[in-house]
Design a protein around this motif. Structure first.
Motif, short mmCIF file in Angstrom:
data_model
loop_
_atom_site.label_atom_id
_atom_site.label_comp_id
_atom_site.label_asym_id
_atom_site.label_seq_id
_atom_site.Cartn_x
_atom_site.Cartn_y
_atom_site.Cartn_z
N PRO A 107 0.78 -1.11 0.14
CA PRO A 107 0.16 0.11 0.37
C PRO A 107 0.96 1.22 0.25
CG PRO A 107 -0.61 -1.55 1.54
CD PRO A 107 0.47 -2.26 0.88
N GLY A 108 0.56 2.26 -0.85
CA GLY A 108 1.43 3.63 -0.67
C GLY A 108 2.26 3.73 -1.85
N PHE A 109 2.45 2.51 -2.97
CA PHE A 109 3.13 2.40 -3.86
C PHE A 109 2.10 2.07 -5.30
CE2 PHE A 109 5.92 2.68 -0.17
CZ PHE A 109 6.92 2.86 -0.64
N GLU A 110 2.38 2.29 -6.20
CA GLU A 110 2.17 1.36 -7.47
C GLU A 110 3.43 1.09 -8.04
OE1 GLU A 110 0.76 4.03 -10.69
OE2 GLU A 110 2.17 5.36 -10.17
N ALA A 111 3.20 -0.14 -9.11
CA ALA A 111 4.20 -0.52 -10.22
C ALA A 111 3.21 0.16 -11.59
CB ALA A 111 3.84 -1.94 -10.65
N GLN A 112 4.88 1.07 -12.80
CA GLN A 112 4.27 1.59 -13.84
C GLN A 112 5.14 0.49 -14.92
OE1 GLN A 112 6.51 5.38 -13.39
NE2 GLN A 112 5.06 6.13 -11.72
N VAL A 113 4.35 0.57 -15.93
CA VAL A 113 5.07 -0.54 -16.42
C VAL A 113 5.10 0.54 -18.01
CG1 VAL A 113 4.54 -2.51 -18.45
CG2 VAL A 113 3.47 -2.16 -16.22
N ARG A 114 6.20 0.70 -17.92
CA ARG A 114 6.83 1.89 -19.24
C ARG A 114 7.75 0.76 -20.40
NH1 ARG A 114 9.84 6.24 -15.76
NH2 ARG A 114 8.20 7.00 -14.23
N PRO A 115 7.28 2.28 -21.89
CA PRO A 115 8.31 1.24 -22.82
C PRO A 115 10.20 0.69 -22.59
CG PRO A 115 6.95 3.08 -23.59
CD PRO A 115 6.22 3.24 -21.93
N ARG A 116 10.42 0.12 -23.67
CA ARG A 116 11.93 -0.14 -23.59
C ARG A 116 11.91 0.67 -24.66
NH1 ARG A 116 15.37 -4.45 -24.31
NH2 ARG A 116 16.33 -3.64 -22.57
N SER A 117 13.69 1.91 -24.30
CA SER A 117 13.89 2.79 -25.32
C SER A 117 14.73 2.49 -26.41
CB SER A 117 14.49 3.88 -25.00
OG SER A 117 16.10 2.97 -24.01
N GLY A 118 15.36 0.66 -26.15
CA GLY A 118 15.76 0.22 -27.58
C GLY A 118 14.69 -0.57 -28.71
N LEU A 119 13.90 -0.75 -27.83
CA LEU A 119 12.53 -1.39 -29.06
C LEU A 119 12.01 -0.07 -29.73
CD1 LEU A 119 10.83 -4.36 -26.67
CD2 LEU A 119 12.43 -4.52 -28.06
N ALA A 120 11.45 0.65 -28.70
CA ALA A 120 10.30 1.68 -29.99
C ALA A 120 12.04 2.36 -30.77
CB ALA A 120 10.86 3.27 -28.42
N LEU A 121 13.52 2.49 -30.34
CA LEU A 121 14.35 3.26 -31.47
C LEU A 121 14.63 2.57 -32.65
CD1 LEU A 121 16.47 5.68 -32.50
CD2 LEU A 121 17.86 3.94 -31.50
N LYS A 122 14.83 1.03 -31.84
CA LYS A 122 14.98 0.22 -33.44
C LYS A 122 13.52 -0.30 -34.27
CE LYS A 122 19.07 -0.78 -30.60
NZ LYS A 122 19.63 -2.26 -29.24
N HIS A 123 12.43 -1.36 -33.42
CA HIS A 123 11.23 -1.30 -33.91
C HIS A 123 10.24 -0.87 -33.49
CE1 HIS A 123 14.31 -5.00 -34.15
NE2 HIS A 123 14.50 -5.15 -32.98
N GLY A 124 10.43 0.53 -33.51
CA GLY A 124 8.97 0.92 -33.13
C GLY A 124 7.91 -0.17 -31.91
N LEU A 125 8.95 -0.45 -30.97
CA LEU A 125 7.56 -1.49 -30.48
C LEU A 125 7.42 -0.25 -29.37
CD1 LEU A 125 8.44 -4.60 -29.75
CD2 LEU A 125 6.58 -3.70 -31.10
N THR A 126 6.43 -0.28 -28.81
CA THR A 126 6.03 0.92 -27.46
C THR A 126 5.14 0.62 -27.09
OG1 THR A 126 5.45 3.61 -27.40
CG2 THR A 126 4.08 2.30 -28.33
N LEU A 127 4.28 0.80 -25.60
CA LEU A 127 3.10 0.66 -25.30
C LEU A 127 2.36 1.32 -24.87
CD1 LEU A 127 5.12 -0.52 -21.78
CD2 LEU A 127 4.70 -1.68 -23.59
N PRO A 128 1.06 1.43 -25.62
CA PRO A 128 0.19 2.40 -25.81
C PRO A 128 0.00 3.16 -24.70
CG PRO A 128 -0.72 0.44 -26.54
CD PRO A 128 0.22 -0.20 -26.12
N ASN A 129 -0.70 2.60 -23.79
CA ASN A 129 -0.90 2.91 -22.05
C ASN A 129 -0.02 3.45 -21.35
OD1 ASN A 129 -0.53 0.20 -21.57
ND2 ASN A 129 -1.61 0.27 -20.14
N ALA A 130 1.02 4.04 -22.23
CA ALA A 130 2.67 4.18 -21.13
C ALA A 130 2.09 5.73 -20.82
CB ALA A 130 3.67 3.93 -21.79
N PRO A 131 2.83 4.98 -18.77
CA PRO A 131 2.88 4.33 -18.48
C PRO A 131 1.83 3.40 -18.31
CG PRO A 131 3.55 6.53 -16.76
CD PRO A 131 3.02 6.18 -18.28
N GLY A 132 1.51 2.06 -18.12
CA GLY A 132 0.39 1.82 -17.63
C GLY A 132 0.78 1.58 -15.42
#
Length: 151
Positions: free
Chosen positions: A61-86
């Motif tokens: 309690p009092g914390f969250e986990a944020q799910v974020r994209p990896r920069s290398g995947l975004a740059l090299k392959h265009g992979l992202t997380l559409p709800n970032a940060p989840g």
């Protein structure tokens, strides 16, 4: 340091291990695609998929986990997380999945064990919301969306 607990889902390949910080200064721990049941997933340009990690999580309690994209995947392959940060709330106990989207121009294949996202544990403050008759004035006022004229 905050202690976060994990449990495996029934179909998980436990040999992938828990999320790991790649360096001593890393803010995010790497999450891996746990695709033991199918081996790989190919995302066409514009497609998205919910990628299983094989994990369930218990955040204090009092914390969250944020799910974020990896920069290398975004740059090299265009992979992202559409709800970032989840956001994963402290009272959620279901499977931890990552929504991955191919924003690139070519199909991308994600394989079992690939690093797909970063998990950041962050403090959360819950607010008390109140209606006010007026709000205090500021120099910026109601200006938004580029109204400061900087950069």
């Amino acid at each position: 340091m905050v202690e976060v607990f994990f449990a495996w889902t029934d179909e998980a390949d436990q040999s992938l291990g828990l999320p790991v910080y790649a360096t001593s200064g890393a803010a995010g721990a790497d999450l891996r695609a746990n695709l033991a049941d199918r081996g790989e997933v190919t995302l066409l340009p514009g497609a998205r998929a919910l990628m299983p990690t094989g994990l369930r999580i218990a955040i204090p309690p009092g914390f969250e986990a944020q799910v974020r994209p990896r920069s290398g995947l975004a740059l090299k392959h265009g992979l992202t997380l559409p709800n970032a940060p989840g956001t994963i709330d402290s009272d959620y106990r279901g499977p931890l999945g990552v929504i991955v989207m191919n924003a690139g121009q070519e199909p991308v294949t994600l394989r079992h064990g690939n690093r797909i996202a970063q998990l950041v544990i962050a403090p959360v403050v819950q607010a008390r919301f109140t209606i006010a008759e007026t709000l205090d004035d500021t120099t910026r006022g109601a200006g938004g969306f580029g109204s400061t004229g900087r950069g």
